[in-house]
Design an enzyme around this catalytic site. Structure first.
Site, mmCIF file in Angstrom:
data_model
loop_
_atom_site.group_PDB
_atom_site.id
_atom_site.type_symbol
_atom_site.label_atom_id
_atom_site.label_comp_id
_atom_site.label_asym_id
_atom_site.label_seq_id
_atom_site.Cartn_x
_atom_site.Cartn_y
_atom_site.Cartn_z
ATOM 1 N N GLY A 129 0.845 -1.192 0.000
ATOM 2 C CA GLY A 129 0.000 0.000 0.000
ATOM 3 C C GLY A 129 0.880 1.240 0.000
ATOM 4 O O GLY A 129 2.013 1.209 0.496
ATOM 5 N N HIS B 11 -4.567 1.832 7.486
ATOM 6 C CA HIS B 11 -3.193 2.335 7.610
ATOM 7 C C HIS B 11 -2.957 3.477 6.611
ATOM 8 O O HIS B 11 -2.414 4.525 6.963
ATOM 9 C CB HIS B 11 -2.214 1.172 7.368
ATOM 10 C CG HIS B 11 -0.772 1.562 7.348
ATOM 11 N ND1 HIS B 11 0.137 1.139 8.291
ATOM 12 C CD2 HIS B 11 -0.068 2.339 6.479
ATOM 13 C CE1 HIS B 11 1.335 1.650 8.006
ATOM 14 N NE2 HIS B 11 1.233 2.375 6.911
ATOM 15 N N GLU B 12 -3.385 3.251 5.358
ATOM 16 C CA GLU B 12 -3.150 4.263 4.315
ATOM 17 C C GLU B 12 -4.024 5.496 4.532
ATOM 18 O O GLU B 12 -3.582 6.619 4.285
ATOM 19 C CB GLU B 12 -3.387 3.671 2.925
ATOM 20 C CG GLU B 12 -2.526 2.457 2.572
ATOM 21 C CD GLU B 12 -1.034 2.678 2.760
ATOM 22 O OE1 GLU B 12 -0.574 3.828 2.706
ATOM 23 O OE2 GLU B 12 -0.328 1.677 2.996
ATOM 24 N N GLN C 239 3.141 9.962 1.084
ATOM 25 C CA GLN C 239 4.414 9.242 1.184
ATOM 26 C C GLN C 239 5.330 9.509 -0.003
ATOM 27 O O GLN C 239 6.514 9.189 0.046
ATOM 28 C CB GLN C 239 4.167 7.733 1.297
ATOM 29 C CG GLN C 239 3.518 7.330 2.608
ATOM 30 C CD GLN C 239 3.348 5.829 2.673
ATOM 31 O OE1 GLN C 239 2.372 5.294 2.174
ATOM 32 N NE2 GLN C 239 4.319 5.140 3.262
ATOM 33 N N HIS D 70 -2.505 7.908 6.776
ATOM 34 C CA HIS D 70 -1.502 8.772 6.139
ATOM 35 C C HIS D 70 -2.139 10.056 5.606
ATOM 36 O O HIS D 70 -1.521 11.114 5.618
ATOM 37 C CB HIS D 70 -0.824 8.045 4.970
ATOM 38 C CG HIS D 70 0.300 7.141 5.371
ATOM 39 N ND1 HIS D 70 1.416 7.599 6.041
ATOM 40 C CD2 HIS D 70 0.493 5.812 5.178
ATOM 41 C CE1 HIS D 70 2.245 6.578 6.249
ATOM 42 N NE2 HIS D 70 1.706 5.481 5.744
ATOM 43 N N CYS E 156 5.752 0.073 7.443
ATOM 44 C CA CYS E 156 5.427 1.230 6.605
ATOM 45 C C CYS E 156 6.662 1.618 5.796
ATOM 46 O O CYS E 156 7.761 1.675 6.346
ATOM 47 C CB CYS E 156 5.010 2.390 7.510
ATOM 48 S SG CYS E 156 4.592 3.892 6.626
ATOM 49 N N LEU E 157 6.460 1.904 4.512
ATOM 50 C CA LEU E 157 7.603 2.282 3.671
ATOM 51 C C LEU E 157 8.231 3.608 4.134
ATOM 52 O O LEU E 157 9.395 3.862 3.855
ATOM 53 C CB LEU E 157 7.182 2.390 2.196
ATOM 54 C CG LEU E 157 6.793 1.065 1.528
ATOM 55 C CD1 LEU E 157 6.273 1.316 0.116
ATOM 56 C CD2 LEU E 157 7.960 0.085 1.493
#
Ligand code: ZN
Length: 185
Positions: A45, A136-137, A50, A140, A94-95
């Site tokens: 994701g 989660h996304e 991000q 963000h 998380c990236l």
């Protein structure tokens, strides 16, 4: 085009992202770049903040997980969680927080209003990993990171790693925007 990923202490990850008013060529290009960047990292994701764009837009694809092999990639624009059900703890990464993992408690299923890649309005229920990645996304888009949701004890355990991320002391296997170092007076 693979684009660099913004890391933990970056301001763009703490902003309230703006809703989109439609999908034009520029948004289509951004979506393409986000998928390419997510697949190459690899991740399941990715939210627009991000990659430095403060827009309410995210992409995901969990089909690399065996039990979700039939789940199609998704574009989610202007999402709004309208109902939640149940609670479940699950490990997240998380990236934007390379190397970090932690157990996060979230609703186990959600009802979501959103617009798809054609900007068509959709409503659907999601559970399991899909509900998890979506929440989660969506966090963000509201300037929230999964570490904000860790229990105090868990959070203390990762504080050193967070400090290292903020100071630019980390290894990522994908291109990143290095955090700007703040000089302490
Ligand atoms: Zn993330």
């Amino acid at each position: 085009m693979i684009v660099p990923i913004n890391i933990y202490s970056d301001d763009v990850l703490r902003q309230q992202a703006l809703p989109l008013e439609g999908v034009d060529k520029e948004v289509e290009e951004l979506l393409g770049n986000m998928f390419e960047t997510m697949y190459s990292a690899p991740g399941i994701g990715l939210a627009a903040p991000q990659v430095g764009r403060s827009l309410r837009l995210l992409v995901l694809d969990i089909s690399c997980m065996r039990e979700y092999a039939n789940v199609k990639p998704m574009v989610v624009i202007n999402p709004e969680i309208v109902a939640v059900k149940g609670y479940r703890s699950m490990e997240e990464g998380c990236l934007s927080l390379p190397g970090l993992q932690g157990d996060v408690v979230r609703p186990s299923s959600i009802s979501l209003n959103y617009r798809d890649e054609h900007f068509e309005g959709q409503n659907a229920e999601f559970s399991g990993l899909l509900a998890r990645v979506l929440q989660h996304e969506i966090d963000h888009l509201d300037g929230r990171l999964f570490v904000d949701r860790l229990q105090k004890k868990e959070r203390r355990k990762v504080q050193k790693e967070l400090d290292a991320l903020a100071a630019g002391r980390f290894i990522a296997s994908y291109p990143v925007v290095l955090p700007v170092k703040v000089n302490k007076a």
